[in-house]
Design a protein around this motif. Structure first.
Motif, PDB file in Angstrom:
ATOM      1  N   TYR A 117       0.840  -1.206   0.000  1.00  0.00           N
ATOM      2  CA  TYR A 117       0.000   0.000   0.000  1.00  0.00           C
ATOM      3  C   TYR A 117       0.870   1.250   0.000  1.00  0.00           C
ATOM      4  CZ  TYR A 117      -4.282  -2.670   1.131  1.00  0.00           C
ATOM      5  OH  TYR A 117      -5.366  -3.521   1.104  1.00  0.00           O
ATOM      6  N   THR A 118       1.937   1.239   0.786  1.00  0.00           N
ATOM      7  CA  THR A 118       2.844   2.389   0.818  1.00  0.00           C
ATOM      8  C   THR A 118       3.473   2.597  -0.549  1.00  0.00           C
ATOM      9  OG1 THR A 118       3.309   2.050   3.168  1.00  0.00           O
ATOM     10  CG2 THR A 118       4.901   3.346   1.921  1.00  0.00           C
ATOM     11  N   SER A 119       3.835   1.509  -1.210  1.00  0.00           N
ATOM     12  CA  SER A 119       4.366   1.598  -2.574  1.00  0.00           C
ATOM     13  C   SER A 119       3.343   2.242  -3.507  1.00  0.00           C
ATOM     14  CB  SER A 119       4.730   0.202  -3.074  1.00  0.00           C
ATOM     15  OG  SER A 119       5.063   0.232  -4.447  1.00  0.00           O
ATOM     16  N   ALA A 120       2.082   1.844  -3.372  1.00  0.00           N
ATOM     17  CA  ALA A 120       1.031   2.423  -4.206  1.00  0.00           C
ATOM     18  C   ALA A 120       0.916   3.926  -4.000  1.00  0.00           C
ATOM     19  CB  ALA A 120      -0.305   1.745  -3.899  1.00  0.00           C
ATOM     20  N   LEU A 121       1.122   4.367  -2.758  1.00  0.00           N
ATOM     21  CA  LEU A 121       1.039   5.797  -2.467  1.00  0.00           C
ATOM     22  C   LEU A 121       2.210   6.563  -3.069  1.00  0.00           C
ATOM     23  CD1 LEU A 121      -0.295   5.796   1.203  1.00  0.00           C
ATOM     24  CD2 LEU A 121      -1.541   6.255  -0.922  1.00  0.00           C
ATOM     25  N   VAL A 122       3.368   5.915  -3.176  1.00  0.00           N
ATOM     26  CA  VAL A 122       4.487   6.539  -3.891  1.00  0.00           C
ATOM     27  C   VAL A 122       4.085   6.742  -5.352  1.00  0.00           C
ATOM     28  CG1 VAL A 122       6.872   6.263  -4.672  1.00  0.00           C
ATOM     29  CG2 VAL A 122       6.242   5.591  -2.351  1.00  0.00           C
ATOM     30  N   GLY A 123       3.467   5.714  -5.942  1.00  0.00           N
ATOM     31  CA  GLY A 123       2.997   5.840  -7.316  1.00  0.00           C
ATOM     32  C   GLY A 123       1.971   6.946  -7.477  1.00  0.00           C
ATOM     33  N   ALA A 124       1.074   7.080  -6.505  1.00  0.00           N
ATOM     34  CA  ALA A 124       0.070   8.149  -6.550  1.00  0.00           C
ATOM     35  C   ALA A 124       0.724   9.523  -6.443  1.00  0.00           C
ATOM     36  CB  ALA A 124      -0.934   7.949  -5.424  1.00  0.00           C
ATOM     37  N   ALA A 125       1.702   9.647  -5.547  1.00  0.00           N
ATOM     38  CA  ALA A 125       2.393  10.926  -5.361  1.00  0.00           C
ATOM     39  C   ALA A 125       3.185  11.315  -6.611  1.00  0.00           C
ATOM     40  CB  ALA A 125       3.316  10.843  -4.143  1.00  0.00           C
ATOM     41  N   LEU A 126       3.725  10.341  -7.310  1.00  0.00           N
ATOM     42  CA  LEU A 126       4.398  10.614  -8.588  1.00  0.00           C
ATOM     43  C   LEU A 126       3.391  11.104  -9.612  1.00  0.00           C
ATOM     44  CD1 LEU A 126       6.765   7.525  -8.708  1.00  0.00           C
ATOM     45  CD2 LEU A 126       7.533   9.883  -8.988  1.00  0.00           C
ATOM     46  N   ALA A 127       2.249  10.420  -9.707  1.00  0.00           N
ATOM     47  CA  ALA A 127       1.220  10.804 -10.673  1.00  0.00           C
ATOM     48  C   ALA A 127       0.662  12.196 -10.384  1.00  0.00           C
ATOM     49  CB  ALA A 127       0.092   9.769 -10.662  1.00  0.00           C
ATOM     50  N   ASP A 128       0.592  12.538  -9.100  1.00  0.00           N
ATOM     51  CA  ASP A 128       0.051  13.837  -8.694  1.00  0.00           C
ATOM     52  C   ASP A 128       1.080  14.954  -8.752  1.00  0.00           C
ATOM     53  OD1 ASP A 128      -2.355  12.593  -8.259  1.00  0.00           O
ATOM     54  OD2 ASP A 128      -2.121  12.446  -6.082  1.00  0.00           O
ATOM     55  N   GLY A 129       2.329  14.612  -9.047  1.00  0.00           N
ATOM     56  CA  GLY A 129       3.376  15.627  -9.147  1.00  0.00           C
ATOM     57  C   GLY A 129       4.008  16.029  -7.825  1.00  0.00           C
ATOM     58  N   PHE A 130       3.663  15.338  -6.747  1.00  0.00           N
ATOM     59  CA  PHE A 130       4.268  15.655  -5.453  1.00  0.00           C
ATOM     60  C   PHE A 130       5.705  15.139  -5.371  1.00  0.00           C
ATOM     61  CE2 PHE A 130      -0.319  15.450  -4.121  1.00  0.00           C
ATOM     62  CZ  PHE A 130      -0.437  16.797  -3.824  1.00  0.00           C
ATOM     63  N   ILE A 131       5.976  14.036  -6.032  1.00  0.00           N
ATOM     64  CA  ILE A 131       7.326  13.473  -6.142  1.00  0.00           C
ATOM     65  C   ILE A 131       7.703  13.532  -7.616  1.00  0.00           C
ATOM     66  CG2 ILE A 131       8.721  11.377  -5.914  1.00  0.00           C
ATOM     67  CD1 ILE A 131       6.967  10.583  -3.550  1.00  0.00           C
ATOM     68  N   LYS A 132       8.926  13.976  -7.911  1.00  0.00           N
ATOM     69  CA  LYS A 132       9.340  14.155  -9.295  1.00  0.00           C
ATOM     70  C   LYS A 132       9.741  12.835  -9.957  1.00  0.00           C
ATOM     71  CE  LYS A 132      11.013  18.872  -8.466  1.00  0.00           C
ATOM     72  NZ  LYS A 132      12.211  19.748  -8.464  1.00  0.00           N
ATOM     73  N   SER A 133      10.511  12.026  -9.221  1.00  0.00           N
ATOM     74  CA  SER A 133      11.051  10.811  -9.821  1.00  0.00           C
ATOM     75  C   SER A 133      11.504   9.853  -8.732  1.00  0.00           C
ATOM     76  CB  SER A 133      12.244  11.156 -10.731  1.00  0.00           C
ATOM     77  OG  SER A 133      12.975  10.003 -11.089  1.00  0.00           O
ATOM     78  N   VAL A 134      11.480   8.551  -9.030  1.00  0.00           N
ATOM     79  CA  VAL A 134      11.997   7.578  -8.066  1.00  0.00           C
ATOM     80  C   VAL A 134      13.519   7.666  -7.981  1.00  0.00           C
ATOM     81  CG1 VAL A 134      10.094   5.960  -8.324  1.00  0.00           C
ATOM     82  CG2 VAL A 134      12.109   5.737  -9.809  1.00  0.00           C
TER      83      VAL A 134
END
Length: 364
Positions: A117-134
């Motif tokens: 689930y935490t991994s999924a939230l990283v993916g969501a934050a990337l999609a939302d532009g909160f995180i730029k890149s892994v």
């Protein structure tokens, strides 16, 4: 009374000896080993049920599913300390049974299945532009680690891949180890400042829960929201859960989610997370997570120290992938057979559940 007096005395003695203000070791002694009812002992944030819940179609129950004898399967599941077992194919609930007094309305702690689930939230934050890149350095979001040697080289991807090189002890039997600090500690934000790098990141795989805990904090920092709030807004509510759930935190005031574990829910709602991934992030027409993120998360990669059996907080099996938690909490997904299996238990038992799921997939 004598039993409780002894326990309290032991807690006080251990806490004083270790000079631990949080009495983390004392709680380890009191509660002994972790249990699937531990959602009752930790503070938590709520994940509310849906007013219009999604329900899998309940198929007509037979003695067999494909080439699988349900009588034999039921005996195997019951004999190995299970409390719930669900088989879902093509959105049809083919098998659902509860054991040891558990029911479909019983809450079970996920343990490390929450990592997915935490991994999924990283993916969501990337999609939302909160995180730029892994590939970003984690110190961009965790500036308190900038002064510690080696952390600037660790990327979000290293955390996802369990290749960060952060020094850790994953033993759940050691009351002084890192796992106990993460599980029973009451100030995870402060504990993170004590971390050290053990080896060069991106050189080898080492399963360590601290990686996921840092991912959770990164998502919180990037979004400006508690992890539970972001999960509820981006994923949980959209999966139309049938029941209330929660995510355990370290303390009531300014609490931090135990991102590596401790998402507490019912079996059917765990299955819905599997359905989200089975459908490449799409839920009844709404693309909740990017399909590319689902593909990337579940395709093994050996580069940069990665393991062939692990990717982005998911475990790979012969015929699919699974969220996997202590004591045998599983959400198994087999895309080829459009199959989801959920197994929850008090202990893992004497079988390899991954092999059981793979065998089920082959026989269906």
């Amino acid at each position: 009374m004598k039993k409780f007096s002894f326990r309290y005395s032991l807690i006080i003695l251990v806490c004083v000896m270790q000079l631990l203000n949080s009495c983390m070791v004392g709680r380890f002694v009191w509660y002994n080993f972790s249990d699937i009812t531990d959602h009752k002992i930790f503070p938590s944030r709520p994940l509310p049920k849906s007013a219009q819940p999604f329900r899998f179609t309940e198929a007509q129950r037979n003695d067999r599913i494909g080439n699988v004898s349900l009588t034999i399967l039921d005996s195997l599941v019951e004999a190995n300390n299970s409390v719930a077992f669900l088989i879902i194919r093509n959105d049809s609930l083919l098998f659902e049974k509860y054991y040891q007094g558990y029911e479909e309305t019983t809450t079970v702690a996920s343990f490390s299945a929450a990592k997915s689930y935490t991994s999924a939230l990283v993916g969501a934050a990337l999609a939302d532009g909160f995180i730029k890149s892994v590939d970003e350095s984690i110190v961009n979001y965790l500036p308190e680690l900038k002064s510690s040697k080696g952390f600037d080289k660790i990327t979000i991807k290293h955390l996802l891949q369990m290749t960060s090189g952060i020094k850790a002890n994953e033993s759940y039997y050691n009351p002084f180890g890192q796992a106990a600090h993460l599980y029973y500690g009451r100030n995870l934000r402060a504990y993170i400042k004590r971390l050290k790098v053990d080896y060069e990141p991106g050189t080898k795989f080492a399963y360590r829960s601290i990686n996921t805990q840092l991912l959770g904090l990164i998502v919180e920092r990037a979004t400006g929201k508690p992890l539970t709030t972001y999960l509820n807004e981006r994923i949980w509510t959209k999966l139309q859960p049938e029941y209330d759930a929660s995510w355990s935190i370290d303390k009531k005031k300014d609490g931090l989610e135990k991102a590596f574990c401790c998402l507490n829910a019912k079996a059917r709602d765990f299955a819905k997370f599997g359905r989200l991934y089975l459908n490449k992030g799409n839920w009844n027409g709404e693309q909740i997570l990017p399909a590319q993120w689902i593909e990337e998360s579940t395709t093994p990669e050996k580069a940069q120290g990665g393991a062939s059996y692990y990717k982005y907080q998911w475990w790979m099996t012969k015929n699919g992938y699974e969220a996997n938690g202590l004591h045998g909490q599983y959400i198994f997904v087999c895309p080829e057979k459009n199959l989801i299996v959920v197994r929850l238990g008090k202990r893992g038992g004497d079988v390899s559940w991954g092999a059981v799921f793979d065998r089920l997939a082959e026989k269906l």
